[in-house]
Design a protein around this motif. Structure first.
Motif, PDB file in Angstrom:
ATOM      1  N   HIS A 175       0.784  -1.226   0.000  1.00  0.00           N
ATOM      2  CA  HIS A 175       0.000   0.000   0.000  1.00  0.00           C
ATOM      3  C   HIS A 175       0.823   1.287   0.000  1.00  0.00           C
ATOM      4  O   HIS A 175       0.250   2.365   0.040  1.00  0.00           O
ATOM      5  CB  HIS A 175      -0.937  -0.006   1.207  1.00  0.00           C
TER       6      HIS A 175
ATOM      7  N   ASN B 180       2.723   1.348  -5.085  1.00  0.00           N
ATOM      8  CA  ASN B 180       1.677   1.725  -6.047  1.00  0.00           C
ATOM      9  C   ASN B 180       2.276   2.084  -7.407  1.00  0.00           C
ATOM     10  O   ASN B 180       1.724   1.746  -8.445  1.00  0.00           O
ATOM     11  CB  ASN B 180       0.855   2.899  -5.522  1.00  0.00           C
TER      12      ASN B 180
ATOM     13  N   ARG C 221      -5.301  -4.646  -5.404  1.00  0.00           N
ATOM     14  CA  ARG C 221      -5.724  -3.618  -4.451  1.00  0.00           C
ATOM     15  C   ARG C 221      -7.123  -3.148  -4.821  1.00  0.00           C
ATOM     16  O   ARG C 221      -7.388  -2.863  -5.975  1.00  0.00           O
ATOM     17  CB  ARG C 221      -4.798  -2.397  -4.500  1.00  0.00           C
TER      18      ARG C 221
ATOM     19  N   CYS D 260     -10.370  -0.412  -3.426  1.00  0.00           N
ATOM     20  CA  CYS D 260     -10.583   0.760  -2.580  1.00  0.00           C
ATOM     21  C   CYS D 260     -12.063   0.985  -2.316  1.00  0.00           C
ATOM     22  O   CYS D 260     -12.900   0.770  -3.189  1.00  0.00           O
ATOM     23  CB  CYS D 260     -10.027   2.008  -3.246  1.00  0.00           C
TER      24      CYS D 260
ATOM     25  N   GLU E  97      -8.075   1.050   1.534  1.00  0.00           N
ATOM     26  CA  GLU E  97      -7.486   0.270   0.448  1.00  0.00           C
ATOM     27  C   GLU E  97      -7.149  -1.094   1.028  1.00  0.00           C
ATOM     28  O   GLU E  97      -6.571  -1.187   2.106  1.00  0.00           O
ATOM     29  CB  GLU E  97      -6.220   0.949  -0.062  1.00  0.00           C
TER      30      GLU E  97
ATOM     31  N   SER F  46      -6.117  -5.483   0.221  1.00  0.00           N
ATOM     32  CA  SER F  46      -5.651  -6.541  -0.658  1.00  0.00           C
ATOM     33  C   SER F  46      -6.151  -7.870  -0.119  1.00  0.00           C
ATOM     34  O   SER F  46      -5.762  -8.284   0.982  1.00  0.00           O
ATOM     35  CB  SER F  46      -4.119  -6.557  -0.723  1.00  0.00           C
TER      36      SER F  46
ATOM     37  N   ALA G 247      -4.973  -0.469   4.204  1.00  0.00           N
ATOM     38  CA  ALA G 247      -4.389   0.832   4.502  1.00  0.00           C
ATOM     39  C   ALA G 247      -5.504   1.858   4.578  1.00  0.00           C
ATOM     40  O   ALA G 247      -6.501   1.760   3.856  1.00  0.00           O
ATOM     41  CB  ALA G 247      -3.394   1.240   3.412  1.00  0.00           C
TER      42      ALA G 247
ATOM     43  N   LYS H 118      -6.145   5.814   3.974  1.00  0.00           N
ATOM     44  CA  LYS H 118      -5.494   6.930   3.284  1.00  0.00           C
ATOM     45  C   LYS H 118      -6.396   8.163   3.306  1.00  0.00           C
ATOM     46  O   LYS H 118      -7.615   8.046   3.228  1.00  0.00           O
ATOM     47  CB  LYS H 118      -5.198   6.567   1.827  1.00  0.00           C
TER      48      LYS H 118
ATOM     49  N   PRO I 175      -0.270   6.212   3.088  1.00  0.00           N
ATOM     50  CA  PRO I 175      -1.122   5.603   4.112  1.00  0.00           C
ATOM     51  C   PRO I 175      -0.941   6.252   5.482  1.00  0.00           C
ATOM     52  O   PRO I 175       0.174   6.507   5.921  1.00  0.00           O
ATOM     53  CB  PRO I 175      -0.646   4.148   4.147  1.00  0.00           C
TER      54      PRO I 175
ATOM     55  N   THR J 206      -1.388   1.246   8.165  1.00  0.00           N
ATOM     56  CA  THR J 206      -1.499  -0.022   7.443  1.00  0.00           C
ATOM     57  C   THR J 206      -1.534  -1.145   8.458  1.00  0.00           C
ATOM     58  O   THR J 206      -1.064  -0.988   9.592  1.00  0.00           O
ATOM     59  CB  THR J 206      -0.319  -0.265   6.480  1.00  0.00           C
TER      60      THR J 206
END
Length: 82
Positions: free
Chosen positions: A4, A9, A17, A19, A28, A30, A37, A39, A51, A54
């Motif tokens: 993240h 990215n 990923r 969102c 975000e 996975s 994360a 953000k 982030p 995380t």
């Protein structure tokens, strides 16, 4: 959790990923790595969109998020919450 970062990215734009935006925060996550994360999605500068936090998706987190959603719903509907 490195999935993240801004660097990750850029290096792997097609990584697993997804969102979900809630207000001015983006969650975000996975599914593959079982990480997430938080953000600040409305930050003006890219350097500020890194982030805020995380972590690993842990067993039982969904119940905590459902509890938070329930509190938000009550507040939106004008009920007091204690």
């Amino acid at each position: 959790m490195s999935t993240h970062t801004l660097k990750a990215n850029r290096r792997h734009p097609d990584a697993d990923r997804e969102c979900i935006q809630v207000g001015h925060i983006t969650f975000e996550y996975s599914s593959k790595n079982k990480t997430f994360a938080l953000k600040a999605c409305e930050a003006e500068n890219a350097k500020d969109r890194k982030p805020l936090f995380t972590g690993f998706i842990e067993k039982g987190m969904h119940k905590e998020l459902l509890r938070l959603a329930s509190v938000f719903r009550r507040i939106e509907e004008g009920e007091e919450y204690e």
